[in-house]
Design an enzyme around this catalytic site. Structure first.
Site, PDB file in Angstrom:
ATOM      1  N   GLN A  48     -27.583  40.350   6.253  1.00  0.00           N
ATOM      2  CA  GLN A  48     -28.782  39.603   5.864  1.00  0.00           C
ATOM      3  C   GLN A  48     -29.862  39.765   6.926  1.00  0.00           C
ATOM      4  O   GLN A  48     -29.639  39.500   8.103  1.00  0.00           O
ATOM      5  CB  GLN A  48     -28.502  38.114   5.667  1.00  0.00           C
TER       6      GLN A  48
ATOM      7  N   CYS B 221     -34.371  30.376   4.290  1.00  0.00           N
ATOM      8  CA  CYS B 221     -34.112  29.586   5.493  1.00  0.00           C
ATOM      9  C   CYS B 221     -35.357  28.784   5.868  1.00  0.00           C
ATOM     10  O   CYS B 221     -36.448  29.356   5.983  1.00  0.00           O
ATOM     11  CB  CYS B 221     -33.698  30.493   6.644  1.00  0.00           C
TER      12      CYS B 221
ATOM     13  N   LYS C  23     -32.170  36.520  -1.292  1.00  0.00           N
ATOM     14  CA  LYS C  23     -31.678  35.140  -1.389  1.00  0.00           C
ATOM     15  C   LYS C  23     -32.860  34.209  -1.183  1.00  0.00           C
ATOM     16  O   LYS C  23     -33.584  34.328  -0.197  1.00  0.00           O
ATOM     17  CB  LYS C  23     -30.594  34.861  -0.350  1.00  0.00           C
TER      18      LYS C  23
ATOM     19  N   HIS D  82     -30.480  29.608  -3.995  1.00  0.00           N
ATOM     20  CA  HIS D  82     -30.038  28.303  -3.505  1.00  0.00           C
ATOM     21  C   HIS D  82     -30.781  27.275  -4.347  1.00  0.00           C
ATOM     22  O   HIS D  82     -32.002  27.174  -4.267  1.00  0.00           O
ATOM     23  CB  HIS D  82     -30.352  28.145  -2.024  1.00  0.00           C
TER      24      HIS D  82
ATOM     25  N   ASN E   3     -26.184  29.374  -5.474  1.00  0.00           N
ATOM     26  CA  ASN E   3     -25.673  28.844  -4.210  1.00  0.00           C
ATOM     27  C   ASN E   3     -26.136  27.399  -4.085  1.00  0.00           C
ATOM     28  O   ASN E   3     -27.171  27.028  -4.600  1.00  0.00           O
ATOM     29  CB  ASN E   3     -26.212  29.700  -3.053  1.00  0.00           C
ATOM     30  N   GLY E   4     -25.335  26.592  -3.383  1.00  0.00           N
ATOM     31  CA  GLY E   4     -25.748  25.232  -3.095  1.00  0.00           C
ATOM     32  C   GLY E   4     -24.818  24.178  -3.678  1.00  0.00           C
ATOM     33  O   GLY E   4     -24.770  23.999  -4.890  1.00  0.00           O
ATOM     34  N   GLY E   5     -24.076  23.491  -2.811  1.00  0.00           N
ATOM     35  CA  GLY E   5     -23.302  22.325  -3.220  1.00  0.00           C
ATOM     36  C   GLY E   5     -22.051  22.598  -4.016  1.00  0.00           C
ATOM     37  O   GLY E   5     -21.420  21.654  -4.515  1.00  0.00           O
TER      38      GLY E   5
END
Length: 332
Positions: free
Chosen positions: A66, A96, A135, A167, A207-209
């Site tokens: 990445q 990010c 991403k 995300h 993505n996420g949780g």
């Protein structure tokens, strides 16, 4: 579009977590999951100690690099270096929210500049023959996700991106810390599902949780892939179910005890190179989550593993606290 199976399950890039020692351990637990490096900036790749920043063990494949950056030429040159190192994919970080990336005008800031992202993707695609992916978040600050995310998807698809990983949270660049940005903004899985419906021929992962294999399987009803972050790190035993449930293959090892036996030669080799035991064992703390003795295992490694000269005997002493014969971690 035929689904690329390599994106079906991946472990997220996580700063200070998914280093080469972590990835080597995760590979003991799953042959098929796609693993990611921590984010490495283009400046570090171009001008920093490349062997230290980019080196990895051949056993980590498939593994993706990445990159953090926004300047197309720098991204192209860094991607080419990554490809020469043998990475299987180059991923561009557009999610990010840290102060570091805000100051450098990349990461989540790029949600506001989809055309610049597209230029970077096109430059990287021209420089390498391996997949180039992106991403991102669903938006930043006051952006309307239906506009921001769709604009990003359209731009990177037109530039030739091989996949988009979303995300499913906004990033709030003003008012929330990076840690808070991982939890406070609400998850919106439905909007990622809607994106896939509108871009049916684009490889899209979420993505996420996501905290279990049941949740993973549910997401795969709607999307091409799932990327799991903190749960895979904090409860790495979860990865033992990836190959059987998602790829129809036996797990490489049966349980955490066998995983440690397979990983031990790697630890021994790194210790011989002068690497500290704790640099490796910090990635093992959650291996026996939920099992009798797990708390003592974590405590022993955390307290004894950091001491000067700590070696395999420290690992063995910690393992003695875990009750053998108890059920291995299985994500429900």
């Amino acid at each position: 579009m035929q689904q690329n199976q390599s994106y079906r399950f991946s472990v997220a890039p996580m700063m200070d977590w998914t280093d080469r020692h972590c990835r080597a351990f995760h590979r003991v637990l799953t042959r098929r999951a796609l693993l990611y490096t921590e984010m490495v900036t283009t400046g570090a790749v171009l001008f920093g100690p490349r062997d230290r920043l980019l080196g990895f063990d051949a056993g980590e494949h498939p593994v993706a690099l990445q990159l953090g950056g926004s300047e197309p030429d720098a991204l192209a040159r860094a991607a080419a270096i990554g490809a020469d190192f043998g990475y299987d994919e180059i991923n561009l970080n557009c999610g990010c929210p840290s102060d570091r990336v805000q100051n450098g005008a990349f990461g989540a800031c790029l949600m506001r500049e989809p055309e610049l992202v597209a230029e970077g993707v096109a430059a990287m695609k021209a420089a390498v023959s391996i997949p180039v992916t992106v991403k991102c978040r669903i938006g930043v600050d006051d952006q309307e996700p239906r506009e921001a995310l769709w604009a990003m998807a359209q731009a990177v698809r037109n530039a030739g991106a091989d996949a988009l990983i979303v995300h499913a949270r906004k990033a709030w660049l003003k008012g929330l810390s990076p840690k808070e940005n991982r939890d406070v903004p609400p998850l919106d899985y439905a909007i990622v599902h809607a994106l896939k419906r509108d871009f049916p021929n684009m490889q899209i992962s979420i993505n996420g949780g996501i905290r279990s294999m049941d949740e993973t399987l549910e997401q795969l009803r709607h999307l091409d892939g799932v990327m799991v972050g903190r749960e895979a790190y904090q409860n790495p035993g979860m990865l033992l179910d990836v190959d059987p449930l998602l790829f129809g293959e036996a797990a490489p090892v049966d349980d955490g005890f066998e995983a440690l036996a397979v990983y031990e030669p790697y630890i021994a080799a790194r210790l011989a190179e002068g690497i500290k035991l704790s640099d490796m064992t910090r990635h093992l703390l959650g291996l026996f989550a939920g099992m009798p003795g797990a708390r003592l295992w974590r405590r022993h490694l955390a307290m004894e593993g950091v001491k000067r000269g700590a070696g395999l005997e420290t690992l063995h002493a910690a393992l003695a606290h875990v009750e053998r014969g108890s059920e291995r971690y299985v994500a429900a």
